[in-house]
Design a protein around this motif. Structure first.
Motif, PDB file in Angstrom:
ATOM      1  N   SER A 290       0.855  -1.202   0.000  1.00  0.00           N
ATOM      2  CA  SER A 290       0.000   0.000   0.000  1.00  0.00           C
ATOM      3  C   SER A 290       0.882   1.241   0.000  1.00  0.00           C
ATOM      4  CB  SER A 290      -0.903   0.026   1.251  1.00  0.00           C
ATOM      5  OG  SER A 290      -0.115   0.248   2.413  1.00  0.00           O
TER       6      SER A 290
ATOM      7  N   THR B 130       0.614   3.452   2.227  1.00  0.00           N
ATOM      8  CA  THR B 130       0.956   3.638   3.641  1.00  0.00           C
ATOM      9  C   THR B 130       2.206   2.837   3.990  1.00  0.00           C
ATOM     10  OG1 THR B 130      -1.389   3.949   4.117  1.00  0.00           O
ATOM     11  CG2 THR B 130       0.033   3.441   5.990  1.00  0.00           C
TER      12      THR B 130
ATOM     13  N   THR C 172      -3.553  17.099   4.243  1.00  0.00           N
ATOM     14  CA  THR C 172      -3.223  15.887   3.484  1.00  0.00           C
ATOM     15  C   THR C 172      -4.027  14.737   4.063  1.00  0.00           C
ATOM     16  OG1 THR C 172      -1.435  14.327   2.894  1.00  0.00           O
ATOM     17  CG2 THR C 172      -1.212  15.437   5.003  1.00  0.00           C
TER      18      THR C 172
ATOM     19  N   ALA D 259      -2.307   9.408   6.390  1.00  0.00           N
ATOM     20  CA  ALA D 259      -1.178   8.454   6.354  1.00  0.00           C
ATOM     21  C   ALA D 259       0.177   9.159   6.324  1.00  0.00           C
ATOM     22  CB  ALA D 259      -1.306   7.526   5.150  1.00  0.00           C
ATOM     23  N   THR D 260       0.236  10.344   5.715  1.00  0.00           N
ATOM     24  CA  THR D 260       1.510  11.068   5.611  1.00  0.00           C
ATOM     25  C   THR D 260       2.136  11.249   6.994  1.00  0.00           C
ATOM     26  OG1 THR D 260       0.461  12.326   3.805  1.00  0.00           O
ATOM     27  CG2 THR D 260       2.581  13.142   4.623  1.00  0.00           C
TER      28      THR D 260
ATOM     29  N   ASP E 278       5.550  12.187  -0.986  1.00  0.00           N
ATOM     30  CA  ASP E 278       4.360  11.347  -0.868  1.00  0.00           C
ATOM     31  C   ASP E 278       3.509  11.600  -2.110  1.00  0.00           C
ATOM     32  OD1 ASP E 278       1.964  10.123  -0.397  1.00  0.00           O
ATOM     33  OD2 ASP E 278       1.692  10.891   1.639  1.00  0.00           O
TER      34      ASP E 278
ATOM     35  N   ALA F  62       1.261   9.605  -3.401  1.00  0.00           N
ATOM     36  CA  ALA F  62       0.114   8.682  -3.454  1.00  0.00           C
ATOM     37  C   ALA F  62      -0.906   9.177  -4.475  1.00  0.00           C
ATOM     38  CB  ALA F  62      -0.532   8.563  -2.082  1.00  0.00           C
ATOM     39  N   GLN F  63      -1.023  10.500  -4.609  1.00  0.00           N
ATOM     40  CA  GLN F  63      -1.993  11.069  -5.554  1.00  0.00           C
ATOM     41  C   GLN F  63      -1.313  11.583  -6.818  1.00  0.00           C
ATOM     42  OE1 GLN F  63      -4.396  13.986  -3.420  1.00  0.00           O
ATOM     43  NE2 GLN F  63      -4.475  12.716  -1.587  1.00  0.00           N
TER      44      GLN F  63
ATOM     45  N   GLY G 277      -2.187  -1.525  -3.027  1.00  0.00           N
ATOM     46  CA  GLY G 277      -0.844  -1.663  -3.595  1.00  0.00           C
ATOM     47  C   GLY G 277      -0.112  -0.348  -3.450  1.00  0.00           C
TER      48      GLY G 277
HETATM   49  C1  PLP Z   1      -1.463  11.652   0.336  1.00  0.00           C
HETATM   50  C2  PLP Z   1      -1.655  10.198   0.632  1.00  0.00           C
HETATM   51  N1  PLP Z   1      -0.671   9.527   1.271  1.00  0.00           N
HETATM   52  C3  PLP Z   1      -0.766   8.223   1.542  1.00  0.00           C
HETATM   53  C4  PLP Z   1      -1.897   7.502   1.190  1.00  0.00           C
HETATM   54  C5  PLP Z   1      -1.972   6.069   1.582  1.00  0.00           C
HETATM   55  O1  PLP Z   1      -2.107   5.206   0.488  1.00  0.00           O
HETATM   56  P1  PLP Z   1      -2.820   3.766   0.693  1.00  0.00           P
HETATM   57  O2  PLP Z   1      -4.266   4.014   0.801  1.00  0.00           O
HETATM   58  O3  PLP Z   1      -2.433   3.010  -0.549  1.00  0.00           O
HETATM   59  O4  PLP Z   1      -2.230   3.154   1.901  1.00  0.00           O
HETATM   60  C6  PLP Z   1      -2.947   8.144   0.535  1.00  0.00           C
HETATM   61  C7  PLP Z   1      -4.168   7.406   0.171  1.00  0.00           C
HETATM   62  O5  PLP Z   1      -5.231   7.958   0.007  1.00  0.00           O
HETATM   63  C8  PLP Z   1      -2.831   9.526   0.244  1.00  0.00           C
HETATM   64  O6  PLP Z   1      -3.797  10.189  -0.391  1.00  0.00           O
END
Ligand code: PLP
Length: 379
Positions: A63, A65, A89, A92-93, A167, A169-170, A204
């Motif tokens: 993931s 995370t 944000t 998870a950050t 980060d 993720a987006q 993932g």
């Molecule tokens: C900015 C940010 N960081 C981290 C994550 C974590 O990703 P995941 O959901 O794959 O664990 C997300 C998920 O929405 C996110 O938007």
């Protein structure tokens, strides 16, 4: 209700995973069947991902995370360390920073880009030192798909000796100058959660880095800190592999990803052309291409609920990312922040609302959304 309004009120998907599946379904089914046949469930599409963005290494994991956690662990971040994060944000950050025992120190964002404001990040570093912490890392987030200001952040990091973890993720698939996300920071993490621009069919993630040593540590960390083989344990690690079925999905989706990014940009341009005079629309700085994970507008504080209700009545879903910045959340409000406060994060959280955005929104549907927004703001 006449025929015309009935058609207009048919619900629109916020993110239409089914439309992409109609385009790609057969190829993905074949790829997954192939995985089932050869029974290798734990390999990843790493070479393709690294080639896509130009990073030397991609290390896939379970993931976005876990990707953040693995980099924090690889760098040995822990108690007494400060990590500078934006407050506006997804949790998870900062969550992974706290999980390894370090202290997130919150910085404000830039009102135009929604991304971490370098001057506020610099003040957060000073705050960290003043309270006796050792500032070691900064985590800019490419919020809603727009790369953060890496020129300014990397300059700050060089001056303050901080490791830069993007980060993304987006933001995977976005570009700043002539460089792709994945190559703009010391390490980059992303998420393949289904709703992300490049999503698989479950969870993932991946880490990108040019550092050979870090790559080796990440590979070890994701499988219980393995050494020369999986029953040789050289460090404390995680069970954080990407499973091969998701990898097979990603390999197929990556092939059409550039096309989808172009489509998202076309839709964002069209939204902005039609809505730019009545609401605050998102704008990418000149040399930056967003991947438009979200198309997020700002409307006057206090009008958002009525606006969302008006759109919903016309079958148009909206979402609020994020109604409460992290420094206002119960789990995070005791952590330090820029001494001037985080006024932009506070005000933006009251004003943002995201419209449907995915690569399969046809022009008729875009027009319906645009017309509904114009009606809702009385334009
Ligand atoms: C900015 C940010 N960081 C981290 C994550 C974590 O990703 P995941 O959901 O794959 O664990 C997300 C998920 O929405 C996110 O938007």
């Amino acid at each position: 209700m006449n025929q015309h309004t009935r058609v207009d009120a048919a619900p629109i998907a916020f993110i239409d995973v089914a439309a992409q599946r109609r385009r790609l379904g057969g190829r993905i089914d074949a790829a997954v069947a192939c995985v089932l046949d050869h029974c290798q469930f734990v390999l990843g599409p790493e070479a393709a991902l690294a080639a896509f963005c130009g990073a030397r290494h991609a290390v896939t994991c379970a993931s976005g995370t876990d990707a953040l956690l693995m980099v924090l662990m690889a760098k040995g971040i822990g108690p007494g360390d400060a990590v500078i994060c934006p407050s506006f944000t997804f949790c998870a950050t900062a969550e992974m920073v706290a999980l390894v025992g370090a202290t997130p120190v919150f910085a404000d964002i830039d009102a135009a880009t929604f991304n971490i404001a370098p001057d506020s990040a610099a003040r957060a570093v000073a705050v960290a030192r003043r309270v006796g912490l050792n500032p070691r890392m900064i985590i800019p987030v490419d919020l809603f798909g727009l790369p953060a200001d890496y020129k300014a952040i990397n300059a700050l990091a060089a001056a303050e000796k901080l490791f830069v973890l993007d980060d993304a993720a987006q933001g995977f698939g976005a570009v700043a100058g002539n460089r792709n996300i994945g190559t703009l920071a010391d390490a980059t993490t992303t998420s393949f959660f289904p709703a992300k621009p490049l999503g698989c069919y479950g969870d993932g993630g991946a880490v990108f880095t040019d550092d050979d040593d870090m790559r080796d540590i990440l590979v070890s960390l994701r499988v219980h800190g393995q050494g020369s083989d999986r029953y040789d344990n050289v460090r404390i690690g995680l069970a954080a592999r990407l499973d091969t079925i998701q990898a097979a999905v990603l390999i197929e989706k990556l092939k059409i990803f550039p096309d989808e990014i172009a489509e998202r940009n076309r839709i964002a341009r069209r939204y902005s052309q039609h809505l730019g005079d009545v609401v605050t629309v998102p704008r990418a700085p000149g040399d930056v291409t967003s991947v438009w994970a979200q198309y997020t507008i700002r409307i006057k504080a206090g009008t958002r609920d009525a606006f969302a209700v008006a759109l919903k009545a016309q079958g148009i879903p909206t979402a609020i990312y994020y109604p409460k910045p992290l420094h206002r959340q119960e789990a995070y409000r005791h952590f330090p922040a820029d001494e001037r406060g985080l006024p932009v994060s506070d005000s933006i959280a009251e004003e943002v609302i995201s419209l449907p955005m995915h690569a399969y929104l046809d022009e008729t549907t875009q027009d319906r959304i645009i017309a509904a927004v114009l009606r809702a703001v009385g334009a």
